[in-house]
Write an enzyme that holds these catalytic residues in place. Structure first.
Site, PDB file in Angstrom:
ATOM      1  N   MET A   1       0.846  -1.180   0.000  1.00 50.25           N
ATOM      2  CA  MET A   1       0.000   0.000   0.000  1.00 50.25           C
ATOM      3  C   MET A   1       0.887   1.237   0.000  1.00 50.25           C
ATOM      4  SD  MET A   1      -2.798   1.293   2.857  1.00 50.25           S
ATOM      5  CE  MET A   1      -1.868   0.799   4.259  1.00 50.25           C
ATOM      6  N   PRO A   2       0.999   1.937  -1.115  1.00 50.79           N
ATOM      7  CA  PRO A   2       1.792   3.164  -1.128  1.00 50.79           C
ATOM      8  C   PRO A   2       1.099   4.278  -0.348  1.00 50.79           C
ATOM      9  CG  PRO A   2       1.054   2.585  -3.356  1.00 50.79           C
ATOM     10  CD  PRO A   2       0.491   1.586  -2.414  1.00 50.79           C
TER      11      PRO A   2
END
EC number: 5.3.2.-
Length: 67
Positions: A1-2
């Protein structure tokens, strides 16, 4: 998850900030191959008097630009 954090001087509209966050999300989807639902973006805004560039606050810079 950026997760992306954007630090910037206060003063943009909610619409401008939402557009920027949408564009950043799409860039991550395109370049990293992640789902948009995985992207988290947070904006940290500083009052103009609390942000400085070149030894002058952004308030001072704005006043100088009007002269």
């Amino acid at each position: 998850m950026p997760e992306i954090t954007v630090s910037m001087a206060a003063g943009r509209t909610d619409e401008q900030k939402a557009g920027m966050m949408r564009d950043i999300t799409q860039a991550l989807v395109k370049n990293l191959g992640v789902d948009a639902d995985a992207v988290v973006i947070q904006i940290n805004e500083a009052p103009l008097a609390h942000k400085m560039k070149g030894g002058k606050t952004f308030v001072e810079r704005a006043a100088a630009a009007k002269k």
